[in-house]
Design a protein around this motif. Structure first.
Motif, short mmCIF file in Angstrom:
data_model
loop_
_atom_site.label_atom_id
_atom_site.label_comp_id
_atom_site.label_asym_id
_atom_site.label_seq_id
_atom_site.Cartn_x
_atom_site.Cartn_y
_atom_site.Cartn_z
N ASP A 36 0.82 -1.21 0.00
CA ASP A 36 0.00 0.00 0.00
C ASP A 36 0.86 1.26 0.00
O ASP A 36 2.07 1.21 0.19
N THR A 37 0.19 2.39 -0.19
CA THR A 37 0.93 3.65 -0.31
C THR A 37 1.57 4.06 1.01
O THR A 37 2.54 4.80 1.01
N ASP A 38 1.02 3.58 2.14
CA ASP A 38 1.68 3.87 3.42
C ASP A 38 3.01 3.12 3.51
O ASP A 38 3.94 3.59 4.15
N MET A 39 3.08 1.94 2.89
CA MET A 39 4.36 1.22 2.85
C MET A 39 5.33 1.91 1.89
O MET A 39 6.52 2.01 2.16
N ILE A 40 4.81 2.37 0.78
CA ILE A 40 5.68 3.00 -0.22
C ILE A 40 6.27 4.29 0.32
O ILE A 40 7.46 4.53 0.21
N ILE A 41 5.41 5.09 0.94
CA ILE A 41 5.92 6.28 1.61
C ILE A 41 5.00 6.66 2.77
O ILE A 41 3.88 7.10 2.56
N PRO A 42 5.48 6.47 4.00
CA PRO A 42 4.65 6.77 5.17
C PRO A 42 4.36 8.26 5.27
O PRO A 42 5.11 9.10 4.76
N LYS A 43 3.24 8.54 5.95
CA LYS A 43 2.74 9.93 5.98
C LYS A 43 3.70 10.95 6.56
O LYS A 43 3.59 12.12 6.24
N VAL A 44 4.64 10.52 7.40
CA VAL A 44 5.56 11.52 7.96
C VAL A 44 6.33 12.24 6.85
O VAL A 44 6.84 13.33 7.07
N HIS A 45 6.38 11.64 5.68
CA HIS A 45 7.12 12.27 4.58
C HIS A 45 6.21 13.00 3.60
O HIS A 45 6.64 13.40 2.52
N LEU A 46 4.94 13.18 3.98
CA LEU A 46 4.02 13.88 3.08
C LEU A 46 3.96 15.36 3.40
O LEU A 46 3.19 16.10 2.82
N LYS A 47 4.77 15.78 4.35
CA LYS A 47 4.68 17.17 4.79
C LYS A 47 5.47 18.12 3.91
O LYS A 47 5.54 19.31 4.17
N THR A 48 6.07 17.58 2.88
CA THR A 48 6.87 18.43 1.99
C THR A 48 5.97 19.24 1.06
O THR A 48 4.85 18.84 0.78
N ILE A 49 6.46 20.37 0.60
CA ILE A 49 5.70 21.10 -0.41
C ILE A 49 6.42 21.01 -1.77
O ILE A 49 6.14 21.73 -2.69
N LYS A 50 7.38 20.05 -1.85
CA LYS A 50 8.11 19.84 -3.11
C LYS A 50 7.82 18.43 -3.65
O LYS A 50 7.28 17.59 -2.95
N ARG A 51 8.23 18.19 -4.89
CA ARG A 51 8.05 16.85 -5.47
C ARG A 51 9.33 16.03 -5.38
O ARG A 51 9.31 14.82 -5.62
N SER A 52 10.45 16.68 -5.12
CA SER A 52 11.74 16.00 -5.27
C SER A 52 12.31 15.52 -3.93
O SER A 52 11.84 15.92 -2.87
N GLY A 53 13.30 14.68 -4.02
CA GLY A 53 14.09 14.30 -2.84
C GLY A 53 13.48 13.20 -1.98
O GLY A 53 13.94 12.96 -0.87
N LEU A 54 12.46 12.52 -2.48
CA LEU A 54 11.77 11.53 -1.65
C LEU A 54 12.34 10.11 -1.80
O LEU A 54 11.93 9.20 -1.08
N GLY A 55 13.32 9.93 -2.71
CA GLY A 55 13.87 8.59 -2.96
C GLY A 55 14.46 7.95 -1.72
O GLY A 55 14.33 6.74 -1.52
N VAL A 56 15.08 8.73 -0.86
CA VAL A 56 15.73 8.15 0.33
C VAL A 56 14.72 7.58 1.31
O VAL A 56 15.08 6.76 2.14
N VAL A 57 13.47 8.00 1.23
CA VAL A 57 12.48 7.48 2.18
C VAL A 57 11.49 6.51 1.51
O VAL A 57 10.50 6.11 2.12
N LEU A 58 11.78 6.13 0.27
CA LEU A 58 10.96 5.11 -0.39
C LEU A 58 10.95 3.84 0.45
O LEU A 58 12.01 3.40 0.90
N PHE A 59 9.79 3.27 0.69
CA PHE A 59 9.61 2.06 1.53
C PHE A 59 10.23 2.23 2.91
O PHE A 59 10.77 1.28 3.50
N ASP A 60 10.16 3.43 3.43
CA ASP A 60 10.86 3.82 4.66
C ASP A 60 10.79 2.80 5.79
O ASP A 60 11.82 2.42 6.35
N GLU A 61 9.57 2.36 6.14
CA GLU A 61 9.44 1.52 7.34
C GLU A 61 9.94 0.10 7.13
O GLU A 61 10.28 -0.59 8.09
N MET A 62 10.01 -0.35 5.87
CA MET A 62 10.56 -1.66 5.60
C MET A 62 12.08 -1.57 5.41
O MET A 62 12.83 -2.50 5.67
N ARG A 63 12.50 -0.40 4.93
CA ARG A 63 13.89 -0.26 4.50
C ARG A 63 14.84 0.08 5.65
O ARG A 63 16.01 -0.25 5.62
N TYR A 64 14.30 0.77 6.68
CA TYR A 64 15.15 1.17 7.80
C TYR A 64 14.60 0.60 9.10
O TYR A 64 13.39 0.43 9.26
N HIS A 65 15.50 0.35 10.05
CA HIS A 65 15.08 -0.09 11.38
C HIS A 65 14.45 1.06 12.14
O HIS A 65 14.67 2.24 11.82
#
Lengths: 467, 201
Positions: free
Chosen positions: B20-49
């Motif tokens: 789901d989209t929460d897995m792809i990018i959790p809401k904590v990263h939706l607070k941006t007003i830009k479109r760029s720079g989100l690659g590092v948090v892709l799949f955030d909760e699965m990808r990082y401890h």
């Protein structure tokens, strides 16, 4: 003329252009905007030197990020949330669109404010950069969520590039049993069809049990059409709809009302119209339900036990295993034995007055379990006000609930209302995804009455035992 | 928008269904007003401890898949919210193609607006592609949009369908809004008609 479905009729009335390959420009009657999915769209307009084509049809309200505690009058503490809300303030002003700012009593969740203010009317096309736009389908409006690029497209052109979906009918026959609500209907349907069962379709909900629902209940049903994968959910307008709409601030008046009614009364599926898929449930068979896993399709009656992953097939075996582990449950465990520590009543699914009445009915004169964290977040400032006038707020507060200000709150936990890792919540919201209510948080979806029952006993509880 | 032509690269397997989209990018990263720079948090909760630090078990953290350009995912990929942050994060990570047996509607639409090609394949083809993706770094897949064809590392060719309008837009990097504004006279005409027929709107 060949018989048409309700969806066919609304679609046909809104095609501004159709290309040879069937790609259409669909005209949009109402565009609802909130702070999270719109800043990049407005930025795009600015960069291209474009205007909002129909600002009078565009309505904005901040809801996802806003704190729901009384101290929000002092401003939003989280700097990123504050910037998003401030961006919406500025964009609404710069582009001249209707706006309900945080301090306005009419502020609330966009899908509650739209209908409440009479912006949402039968036969309209309604979009918003939010998947729960499906809610507005309760009025017989074609309503669905869009991405930010599409938000920009609608702002610039008042249209969307669309191809028509297929027609699906979901019929709920007969009467509901006591203790069973609209939320149980919509969850039971997803349990039956799966979260991808509606992909490629627009659902029309019909049948006696749907007809018997209030507008609030119908909004709950349509709200979760997206959880079943459908582009939109629809319910044909009837006297219940017209009664709800009449007299709302932006509903038509006088001669316009009469003209509108004339058209609205034609908005139903013709006898013999074709549906590509049909699902029928008997209202009598639907029990109060809860979710056990991390997908809204993981639905079972409260009287059931946690399933064994091996009972599923294909990819669902691994998915169920992962869900059960994440949720900290064991196969075979009785759902009514699952202890919870948090209760959330609110959201665009269940944050309306009727939802609060249903929960208060169960809580009246009682206290929630010791140590339970329970909150009610009304869907709008006006719902909050009405609940206070009806004495519901006092029932909640005396029972031990926190009585909050309006917003999306713990449904998606973008504001400070979040679960801690391992916390388990009975929630009236719409998604039980991993981390949805906070990283590591565990969500069980259920109705407001079931949430109230859980708050009293400290575990998932069959509300019928308390009635 | 960048033109989409051909992708030749490593494909990462994510067989889990209902991502789901929460897995792809959790809401904590939706607070941006830009479109760029989100690659590092892709799949955030699965990808990082929880405490930070990469989860070595997660597919995109494995050496073979760090530069993956193609994702082969389980059924109903992208279900949940309308957040376009999901495709923005996928694109920013460097993934240009997502292959599954089905996608959620809004996510599917959002991909095309961002130069990502979502491909729906039959289950039997999906199994072949998933196997190929499991082979890692030395197995490179080719996705050819013009020919509507995926070629596995073993040379197996799998054809796919795509809406002709969307294909045209991807191949030529066309901006939807610009195209629609060329049809402005149709919109004007519709508004004129609608204001007569439904003046209350």
């Amino acid at each position: 003329m060949s018989p048409k479905t309700l969806y066919d009729k609304i679609w046909d009335a809104h095609v501004a252009h159709e290309a040879d390959d069937g790609t259409c420009l669909l005209y949009i009657d109402r565009h609802l905007v909130h702070e999270v999915t719109s800043p990049q769209a407005f930025e795009g307009l600015r960069m291209a030197g474009r205007k909002v084509r129909a600002p009078e049809k565009t309505i904005a309200v901040p809801d996802h990020n806003v704190p729901t505690t009384p101290d929000r009058v002092n401003g939003i503490e989280n700097p990123e949330s504050r910037i998003q809300v401030e961006a919406l303030d500025k964009n609404a002003k710069d582009f001249g669109i209707h706006y309900y700012p945080v301090h306005d009593v009419r502020q609330g969740i966009v899908h509650i404010v739209g209908p409440e203010q009479g912006w949402t009317l039968p036969g309209m096309t309604v979009v918003c950069g939010d998947s729960h736009t499906a809610t507005h389908g309760a009025f017989g409006a074609l309503a669905h969520g869009i991405g930010t690029s599409e938000v920009e497209h609608v702002l610039a052109t008042q249209t969307l590039i669309q191809k028509k979906s297929k027609n699906m009918k979901v019929e709920i026959t007969g009467k509901l049993q006591p203790g069973v609500t609209a939320k149980d209907i919509t969850l039971a349907v997803i349990g039956e069809t799966g979260t991808a069962g509606g992909t490629g379709y627009v659902i029309e909900y019909c049948g006696e049990a749907i007809r018997d629902l209030s507008m609030e209940g119908r909004m709950t049903v349509c709200n979760m059409a997206i959880e079943g994968g459908a582009r939109a959910g629809l319910i044909a307008p009837d006297e219940t709809t017209f009664e709800y709409v009449k007299g709302r601030p932006h509903a038509p008046k006088g001669a316009q009302w009469e003209a509108a009614m004339e058209w609205w009364k034609t908005l139903y599926t013709d006898e013999g119209a074709h549906f590509d898929k049909v699902v029928t449930l008997r209202g009598e068979d639907i029990a109060p339900v809860v979710t056990w896993g991390t997908s809204p399709e993981d639905v079972l009656p409260i009287t059931a036990t946690v399933p064994n992953p091996e009972d599923f097939e294909g990819g669902k075996v691994d998915a169920a295993r992962r869900s059960i582990e994440y949720m900290g449950l064991e196969a075979g465990q009785k759902l009514s034995d699952v202890e919870i520590d948090t209760v959330f009543i609110g959201s665009c699914t269940n944050g309306r007055i009727e939802d609060l009445r249903a929960a208060a009915e169960i809580l009246k004169g009682k206290k929630i379990k010791d140590g339970m964290r329970a909150m009610v977040v009304p869907g709008s400032g006006l719902v909050r006000l009405q609940a206070e006038e009806e004495g519901l707020a006092d029932i909640f507060k005396e029972a031990g609930f926190e009585w909050r200000l309006a917003g999306c709150s713990m449904c998606l936990a973008m504001n400070p209302d979040q679960l801690q890792p391992g916390e388990r919540c009975a929630a009236t919201s719409n998604r039980n995804f991993e981390g949805r209510q906070g990283r590591g948080g565990r969500t069980h979806l259920l109705s407001p009455a079931m949430a109230a029952a859980a708050a009293l006993t400290g575990r998932l509880t069959d509300v019928r035992d308390l009635m | 928008m960048e033109k989409f032509d051909k992708v030749h690269g490593v494909a990462a397997p994510m067989p889990l269904i209902n991502i789901d989209t929460d897995m792809i990018i959790p809401k904590v990263h939706l607070k941006t007003i830009k479109r760029s720079g989100l690659g590092v948090v892709l799949f955030d909760e699965m990808r990082y401890h929880d405490h930070g630090g990469e989860n070595e078990e997660f597919v995109l953290n494995k050496p073979a898949y760090r530069n993956t350009e193609i994702l082969v995912a389980g059924d109903n990929f992208g279900c949940g919210s309308s957040r376009e942050h999901a495709p923005w994060a996928i694109k920013d990570f460097g993934i240009k193609v997502v292959i599954s047996t089905s996608f959620a509607d809004i996510f599917f639409n959002n991909c095309f607006k961002n130069g990502i090609l979502p491909i729906v394949v039959e289950e039997e083809h999906h199994a072949i592609l998933m196997d190929d993706a499991h082979k890692g770094e030395n197995a490179r897949m080719t996705v050819h949009l013009e020919d509507q064809k995926i070629t596995t590392s073993d040379g197996v060719e799998i054809e796919f369908d795509i809406d002709p309008h969307r294909k045209h837009c991807l191949l030529n990097g066309l901006d939807d809004i610009g195209l629609s504004m060329e049809k402005e006279h149709h919109i004007d005409k519709f508004e004129e008609h609608a204001s007569q027929a439904r003046p209350w709107v």
